[in-house]
Design an enzyme around this catalytic site. Sequence first.
Site, mmCIF file in Angstrom:
data_model
loop_
_atom_site.group_PDB
_atom_site.id
_atom_site.type_symbol
_atom_site.label_atom_id
_atom_site.label_comp_id
_atom_site.label_asym_id
_atom_site.label_seq_id
_atom_site.Cartn_x
_atom_site.Cartn_y
_atom_site.Cartn_z
ATOM 1 N N GLY A 34 3.420 -10.537 8.210
ATOM 2 C CA GLY A 34 2.789 -9.361 8.796
ATOM 3 C C GLY A 34 3.035 -7.966 7.580
ATOM 4 O O GLY A 34 4.101 -8.744 6.297
ATOM 5 N N HIS A 37 2.078 -5.434 2.337
ATOM 6 C CA HIS A 37 1.725 -4.638 1.376
ATOM 7 C C HIS A 37 0.124 -4.873 0.527
ATOM 8 O O HIS A 37 0.293 -5.787 0.777
ATOM 9 C CB HIS A 37 3.243 -4.308 0.772
ATOM 10 C CG HIS A 37 3.889 -5.374 0.549
ATOM 11 N ND1 HIS A 37 2.844 -6.140 -0.478
ATOM 12 C CD2 HIS A 37 4.924 -5.716 1.032
ATOM 13 C CE1 HIS A 37 3.996 -7.148 -0.243
ATOM 14 N NE2 HIS A 37 5.229 -7.605 0.208
ATOM 15 N N HIS A 40 0.369 -8.329 -0.814
ATOM 16 C CA HIS A 40 -0.843 -9.198 0.094
ATOM 17 C C HIS A 40 -2.165 -9.033 0.283
ATOM 18 O O HIS A 40 -2.802 -9.616 -0.337
ATOM 19 C CB HIS A 40 -0.307 -8.563 1.982
ATOM 20 C CG HIS A 40 1.201 -8.887 2.374
ATOM 21 N ND1 HIS A 40 1.975 -8.192 1.966
ATOM 22 C CD2 HIS A 40 1.769 -10.595 2.018
ATOM 23 C CE1 HIS A 40 3.149 -8.801 3.250
ATOM 24 N NE2 HIS A 40 2.851 -10.192 2.988
ATOM 25 N N ILE A 180 3.683 -8.760 -7.411
ATOM 26 C CA ILE A 180 3.228 -7.214 -7.987
ATOM 27 C C ILE A 180 4.423 -6.678 -7.631
ATOM 28 O O ILE A 180 5.274 -6.690 -6.378
ATOM 29 C CB ILE A 180 2.265 -6.670 -6.095
ATOM 30 C CG1 ILE A 180 0.853 -7.147 -6.498
ATOM 31 C CG2 ILE A 180 1.700 -5.537 -6.748
ATOM 32 C CD1 ILE A 180 0.151 -7.665 -7.702
#
Length: 284
Positions: A34, A37, A40, A180
């Site tokens: 969880g 961002h 994910h 990323i």
Amino acid sequence: MSALTAVHTIADLRSLVARWRKAGERVALVPTMGALHEGHISLTQIAREKGAKTLVSIFVNPTQFAPHEDFGKYPRTFEADCARLRTAQVDAVFAPLPEDIYPEGFCTTISLAGPATAGLEDKFRPTHFAGVATIVAKLLLQATPDLAIFGQKDFQQLAVIRQMALDLDLHIEIIGAPTIRAEDGLALSSRNAYLSQEERAIAPLLHANMQAAAKAIVAGGAIETTLDQARTAITQAGFAIDYLELRDARSLAKIEKLSDRPLRLLAAARLGKTRLIDNIAVNG
Ligand code: PAF
């Protein structure tokens, strides 16, 4: 925005996957803890590009945190996470309860060697990968996906999971997705939320110094001297370094000299109370 199916029990997850399979769909799992961002979301995009039904699991796994680590304060943002997943057109989220994952009497752990004992993260978090491998094995067995996608940011974790899936004949394609980064180079991580404004300004210097070191090594700089210079620069920027190491990208074994094998520069460093990890390719 598309509909997002939320399932919370293993039985409901299995029914959902069985319905998808009956309809001839392939299934992709993106395991997460969880606090989602863009990193994910990029994993879910890969699943969609593969034409698979996309399932994201959200579970803050207690067994991969040591007692002194941040399990209690790890960000839990379920509603915001679901909103992001809807926008990303993810098909379903699996958010199990801890007591269903680890019922009373649970006592099985996957025992690891190979990349899990490379002397990187494992040196500083000795119980971490057993917790990761056990939860990932459970999620893979619960969801039985065709493919599962993990970020390369946790490079050693990815190697551990690949080895585990191979050794246990899980017959699930494990995909490693590129890290990323923010515009200033900082690798996206849920833990970046812990950084103060001042620390956030310093944080990209980890990646910047790693890039400079990688460039110097490729240009022929002596490996240990170059790494020592980078360690000094990173420390002077305000980090406390756990490790900065050049390794074989496949085995994570130590390397003495450059060869045409792919190499990886991996680092973990603490900035105040936040521990950042990063890694970059050195020669392809
Ligand atoms: O990378 C993570 O977020 C976690 O280690 C994982 C793979 C979801 C297992 O809890």
